[in-house]
Design a protein around this motif. Structure first.
Motif, PDB file in Angstrom:
ATOM      1  N   LEU A 149      -2.465  -5.997   8.735  1.00 46.47           N
ATOM      2  CA  LEU A 149      -1.571  -5.272   7.828  1.00 46.47           C
ATOM      3  C   LEU A 149      -0.370  -6.103   7.389  1.00 46.47           C
ATOM      4  N   ALA A 150       0.121  -6.973   8.270  1.00 45.94           N
ATOM      5  CA  ALA A 150       1.317  -7.733   7.910  1.00 45.94           C
ATOM      6  C   ALA A 150       1.390  -9.036   8.683  1.00 45.94           C
ATOM      7  N   ASP A 151       1.883 -10.070   7.996  1.00 49.75           N
ATOM      8  CA  ASP A 151       2.264 -11.312   8.657  1.00 49.75           C
ATOM      9  C   ASP A 151       3.687 -11.146   9.181  1.00 49.75           C
ATOM     10  N   VAL A 152       3.958 -11.706  10.345  1.00 45.56           N
ATOM     11  CA  VAL A 152       5.243 -11.504  11.015  1.00 45.56           C
ATOM     12  C   VAL A 152       5.942 -12.847  11.228  1.00 45.56           C
ATOM     13  N   THR A 153       7.235 -12.878  10.886  1.00 45.80           N
ATOM     14  CA  THR A 153       8.056 -14.037  11.235  1.00 45.80           C
ATOM     15  C   THR A 153       8.563 -13.806  12.650  1.00 45.80           C
ATOM     16  N   VAL A 154       7.871 -14.378  13.620  1.00 46.98           N
ATOM     17  CA  VAL A 154       8.124 -14.082  15.028  1.00 46.98           C
ATOM     18  C   VAL A 154       9.423 -14.729  15.479  1.00 46.98           C
ATOM     19  N   THR A 155      10.221 -13.965  16.201  1.00 48.35           N
ATOM     20  CA  THR A 155      11.453 -14.481  16.794  1.00 48.35           C
ATOM     21  C   THR A 155      11.371 -14.360  18.307  1.00 48.35           C
ATOM     22  N   ARG A 156      12.268 -15.043  18.971  1.00 43.44           N
ATOM     23  CA  ARG A 156      12.219 -15.066  20.423  1.00 43.44           C
ATOM     24  C   ARG A 156      12.457 -13.683  21.024  1.00 43.44           C
ATOM     25  N   THR A 157      13.401 -12.935  20.448  1.00 45.48           N
ATOM     26  CA  THR A 157      13.722 -11.615  21.002  1.00 45.48           C
ATOM     27  C   THR A 157      12.764 -10.531  20.538  1.00 45.48           C
ATOM     28  N   MET A 158      11.984 -10.820  19.517  1.00 42.11           N
ATOM     29  CA  MET A 158      11.019  -9.877  18.939  1.00 42.11           C
ATOM     30  C   MET A 158      11.698  -8.603  18.417  1.00 42.11           C
ATOM     31  N   THR A 159      12.917  -8.710  17.924  1.00 42.51           N
ATOM     32  CA  THR A 159      13.607  -7.567  17.330  1.00 42.51           C
ATOM     33  C   THR A 159      13.962  -7.892  15.885  1.00 42.51           C
ATOM     34  N   GLY A 160      13.802  -6.896  15.003  1.00 48.30           N
ATOM     35  CA  GLY A 160      14.152  -7.075  13.596  1.00 48.30           C
ATOM     36  C   GLY A 160      13.389  -8.192  12.912  1.00 48.30           C
ATOM     37  N   MET A 161      12.134  -8.393  13.295  1.00 47.68           N
ATOM     38  CA  MET A 161      11.349  -9.483  12.718  1.00 47.68           C
ATOM     39  C   MET A 161      10.906  -9.159  11.290  1.00 47.68           C
ATOM     40  N   GLU A 162      11.006 -10.124  10.405  1.00 45.66           N
ATOM     41  CA  GLU A 162      10.577  -9.934   9.022  1.00 45.66           C
ATOM     42  C   GLU A 162       9.060  -9.812   8.951  1.00 45.66           C
ATOM     43  N   THR A 163       8.571  -8.968   8.030  1.00 45.91           N
ATOM     44  CA  THR A 163       7.132  -8.810   7.840  1.00 45.91           C
ATOM     45  C   THR A 163       6.780  -8.944   6.364  1.00 45.91           C
ATOM     46  N   LYS A 164       5.573  -9.366   6.113  1.00 44.16           N
ATOM     47  CA  LYS A 164       5.062  -9.488   4.741  1.00 44.16           C
ATOM     48  C   LYS A 164       3.680  -8.847   4.690  1.00 44.16           C
ATOM     49  N   LEU A 165       3.528  -7.882   3.793  1.00 44.13           N
ATOM     50  CA  LEU A 165       2.281  -7.133   3.709  1.00 44.13           C
ATOM     51  C   LEU A 165       1.141  -8.015   3.210  1.00 44.13           C
ATOM     52  N   THR A 166      -0.048  -7.792   3.753  1.00 48.28           N
ATOM     53  CA  THR A 166      -1.225  -8.590   3.419  1.00 48.28           C
ATOM     54  C   THR A 166      -2.001  -7.980   2.253  1.00 48.28           C
ATOM     55  N   LYS A 167      -2.989  -8.718   1.804  1.00 55.16           N
ATOM     56  CA  LYS A 167      -3.893  -8.200   0.768  1.00 55.16           C
ATOM     57  C   LYS A 167      -4.640  -6.981   1.281  1.00 55.16           C
ATOM     58  N   GLU A 168      -5.035  -7.027   2.555  1.00 50.30           N
ATOM     59  CA  GLU A 168      -5.723  -5.886   3.150  1.00 50.30           C
ATOM     60  C   GLU A 168      -4.815  -4.663   3.209  1.00 50.30           C
ATOM     61  N   ALA A 169      -3.525  -4.879   3.499  1.00 51.37           N
ATOM     62  CA  ALA A 169      -2.578  -3.767   3.519  1.00 51.37           C
ATOM     63  C   ALA A 169      -2.445  -3.149   2.139  1.00 51.37           C
ATOM     64  N   ALA A 170      -2.427  -3.991   1.100  1.00 50.28           N
ATOM     65  CA  ALA A 170      -2.347  -3.478  -0.266  1.00 50.28           C
ATOM     66  C   ALA A 170      -3.534  -2.565  -0.571  1.00 50.28           C
ATOM     67  N   THR A 171      -4.718  -2.950  -0.075  1.00 48.33           N
ATOM     68  CA  THR A 171      -5.900  -2.108  -0.263  1.00 48.33           C
ATOM     69  C   THR A 171      -5.752  -0.790   0.495  1.00 48.33           C
ATOM     70  N   VAL A 172      -5.270  -0.875   1.718  1.00 46.66           N
ATOM     71  CA  VAL A 172      -5.089   0.333   2.539  1.00 46.66           C
ATOM     72  C   VAL A 172      -4.070   1.273   1.899  1.00 46.66           C
ATOM     73  N   LEU A 173      -2.959   0.718   1.419  1.00 48.80           N
ATOM     74  CA  LEU A 173      -1.879   1.532   0.871  1.00 48.80           C
ATOM     75  C   LEU A 173      -2.133   1.955  -0.564  1.00 48.80           C
ATOM     76  N   GLY A 174      -3.141   1.369  -1.197  1.00 51.82           N
ATOM     77  CA  GLY A 174      -3.563   1.855  -2.502  1.00 51.82           C
ATOM     78  C   GLY A 174      -2.892   1.228  -3.686  1.00 51.82           C
TER      79      GLY A 174
END
Length: 501
Positions: free
Chosen positions: A143-168
C-alpha cells in the motif's frame, strides 16, 4: 477490482535501521539466533487524510474498524494493535504483523473493501495488507513505501500503484500518504543494547518508542483565542452605541466544509475553488471571508440580519472542458434571533439557480447580542446542514451534518474598526489567516487548485494533501446513477460519468 500485482523491493534500508526495541528483543546469545521475537506493537496510519474526507464526505461512506483495530475521533487515523514479529540483529530489520481489520464502504459511490493482516517491514520499507473486495482477497498488497526512521514515529509514506487501484483513483499513485508510527505498547524494562549502528550513540531513552508525539493532533489542543476575546459580559452601553439600527459594515468567515474543500482541490474532483466579488480565501485551501455587510440589528431584542458580498465557486470532475461539479454560493445572509438562526445563500449549480436557499441552521454560543466599540462579534457559531442545504450539495451530505463554524463581525457605525479575520472558521482546518478586516471593496479574488493558489490569496496545498492526476475514484464513476435533483431548491449537482478515452 483489477488484479493487484504485488511488488517486493530489496532490503535497501535494512543496514541503516536501528530501532529502540523491548527488553528481550536484542538478547541474542548466538550467531544462529539472529532473529529475536517482538510483541505488543501498535501501528497508526491514516492512509491519506483527503481520502478519509472523501469517504466520509462526498461518498457518504464509512470506515468500520474491527477485531481490535480502532479509528481516532473526527474521522482520524487508524490504529492496528497486537503487533508481533521479529527483529533481525544482523540487518536491523523489523518485521511486524498486526491484528484488526478495516472495512471501507460507500453505497452511494459503489465500493466495499476490507483491509486486514496489515504488515510493516522496515527492511523492505513498506506497508502491506490483505485486500478483500467483491468476495476476492489479494494477499500482502503493498500500500505504501515508507521512509524508515530510527524511532519509527511520524515516518513519511508514499502511496503505491497498487494502493491507487485499491482506493479507486489513479491520482493516488505516488501521492504522499499520512505519516506512519509504529511503537511498542508495553514499556520496555531496560534500554536496548547498541548493535553497531552509527546512530546507536544517540539512542533515545526506553520510553521514546512507547510515548511518541501523536501525529496530526497539534491543532486539537490549540485554544480558540478568537472566541475567548469576545466576552459575553461585554456591555453595549459602554460604547454608547444605539440599541438598534442599520449595519454599517461587516465580515463573515466561513469555510463551508473542510472535507468538501479537500474533495474539490485535493481529492477525486481534482478541481479548483475560486473566491470573487469581494470574497477571499485563506491560504492553504483555507476558509472564506465575505465582506461589506449591510442589514439591521437590535441588541435589546437580540436580533440581527446581515447580508454579505462575495461569491465562491467550486469546480471539479473536468472532462473535455466541461465540469461535472460546478457550484457557486453567493449572497450569503445570516439571520439570528436569541442566539439561533439561519444562514442562507443564492445557489447556482450547472446553470440552475435558486435564491435564498437556507443552507444551515445556526447556534451561537450566547443568546445575547452585545456591542463593544460599536462592533458585534460572534465566533465559532455552530452550523448544521438543512434539508434544503443537503439537496444543494446533491445529497452527498445528509441533513444535520455539521459544517464549518461561522465567525461574524458587524460594525454599527461608519468609524467602527472591524477585527481582522482569523481565517479559522473550522476547528479542524487551521488554515492560516483570512483577509477580512475593513471589508475593503478593492479586495481581489483568488483561485485554489491542486497545484497552489493564484490571484491575491497566496500559498497553496501542502504535501500531505497533494495528489496528482484527474481520475475520479472507480466508485465515483458510477455516481451518475445517484445524481440528486434538489426539488425543493431547484438545484442539481450532477457528477457526470467520465467518457472513455
Amino acid at each position: 477490482m483489477a488484479a493487484i500485482r504485488r511488488s517486493r523491493r530489496p532490503l535497501a534500508l535494512a543496514a541503516a535501521v536501528a530501532v529502540a526495541l523491548g527488553a528481550g528483543a536484542l538478547a541474542v546469545t548466538s550467531a544462529s539466533a539472529a532473529e529475536a521475537p517482538l510483541k505488543d506493537y501498535e501501528l497508526t496510519w491514516g492512509i491519506k487524510q483527503s481520502y478519509r474526507s472523501y469517504v466520509g464526505g462526498m461518498a457518504a461512506g464509512s470506515f468500520t474498524p474491527a477485531e481490535g483495530a480502532t479509528q481516532a475521533a473526527d474521522n482520524g487515523a487508524f490504529t492496528f494493535a497486537g503487533g508481533t514479529g521479529t527483529y533481525d540483529s544482523d540487518t536491523h530489520a523489523v518485521r511486524l504483523g498486526f491484528a484488526g481489520s478495516l472495512k471501507i464502504a460507500s453505497k452511494l459511490h459503489g465500493f466495499d473493501l476490507t483491509l486486514s493482516d496489515v504488515k510493516f517491514d522496515s527492511g523492505a520499507a513498506e506497508i502491506t495488507a490483505d485486500v478483500t473486495s467483491g468476495g476476492t482477497t489479494q494477499d500482502d498488497v503493498p500500500l505504501a513505501d515508507v521512509t524508515v526512521t530510527r524511532t519509527m514515529t511520524g515516518m513519511e509514506t508514499k502511496l503505491t500503484k497498487e494502493a491507487a487501484t485499491v482506493l479507486g483513483s489513479a491520482s493516488y499513485e505516488g501521492a504522499a500518504g499520512d505519516p506512519l508510527t509504529v511503537v511498542q505498547k508495553t514499556p520496555p524494562t531496560q534500554s536496548p543494547s547498541p548493535t553497531g549502528s552509527a546512530s546507536s550513540s544517540t539512542s533515545p531513552s526506553p520510553t521514546t518508542s512507547t510515548s511518541p508525539k501523536p501525529t496530526g493532533s497539534a491543532s486539537s489542543t490549540a485554544s480558540p483565542s478568537a472566541s475567548q476575546t469576545t466576552s459575553p459580559s461585554a456591555s453595549a452601553s459602554e460604547t454608547g452605541a444605539a440599541t438598534k439600527g442599520d449595519i454599517a459594515d461587516g465580515t463573515l468567515g466561513w469555510g463551508v466544509k473542510q472535507s468538501f474543500r479537500t474533495y474539490v482541490v485535493d481529492g477525486p474532483a481534482q478541481g479548483k475553488v475560486t473566491a470573487s466579488g469581494g470574497a477571499t480565501q485563506a491560504s492553504g485551501n483555507g476558509v472564506f471571508t465575505f465582506t461589506e455587510a449591510d442589514g439591521s440589528y437590535d441588541t435589546d431584542a437580540d436580533t440581527l440580519k446581515a447580508a454579505f458580498k462575495g461569491a465562491v465557486n467550486f469546480k471539479g470532475h473536468e472532462a473535455n472542458g466541461s465540469y461535472g461539479l460546478d457550484l457557486t454560493l453567493s449572497g450569503l445572509t445570516v439571520e439570528l434571533d436569541g442566539g439561533t438562526g439561519e444562514l442562507t445563500a443564492d445557489v447556482e449549480s450547472l446553470g440552475k439557480t435558486s435564491d435564498d436557499v437556507v443552507l444551515a441552521n445556526l447556534t451561537a454560543g450566547t443568546s445575547d447580542l452585545k456591542a463593544e466599540d460599536d462592533v458585534i462579534s460572534l465566533d465559532d457559531v455552530t452550523a448544521e446542514l438543512t434539508k434544503a442545504g443537503a439537496q444543494a450539495f446533491g445529497g452527498f451530505y445528509t441533513e444535520g451534518t455539521v459544517l464549518d463554524t461561522v465567525d461574524l463581525s458587524v460594525a454599527l457605525s461608519d468609524d467602527a474598526q472591524l477585527p481582522d479575520g482569523d481565517g479559522d472558521g473550522d476547528g479542524g482546518s487551521g488554515n492560516g489567516s483570512g483577509t477580512g478586516g475593513s471589508g475593503d471593496s478593492g479586495t481581489t479574488s483568488g483561485t485554489t487548485t491542486g497545484g497552489g493558489t493564484t490571484g491575491s490569496t497566496t500559498g497553496g496545498v501542502t504535501g500531505a494533501l497533494a495528489s496528482t492526476g484527474s481520475d475520479v475514484p472507480a466508485g465515483a464513476l458510477g455516481a451518475a446513477a445517484a445524481v440528486t435533483v434538489a426539488a425543493g431548491a431547484g438545484v442539481v449537482i450532477a457528477v457526470r460519468r467520465r467518457r472513455q478515452a
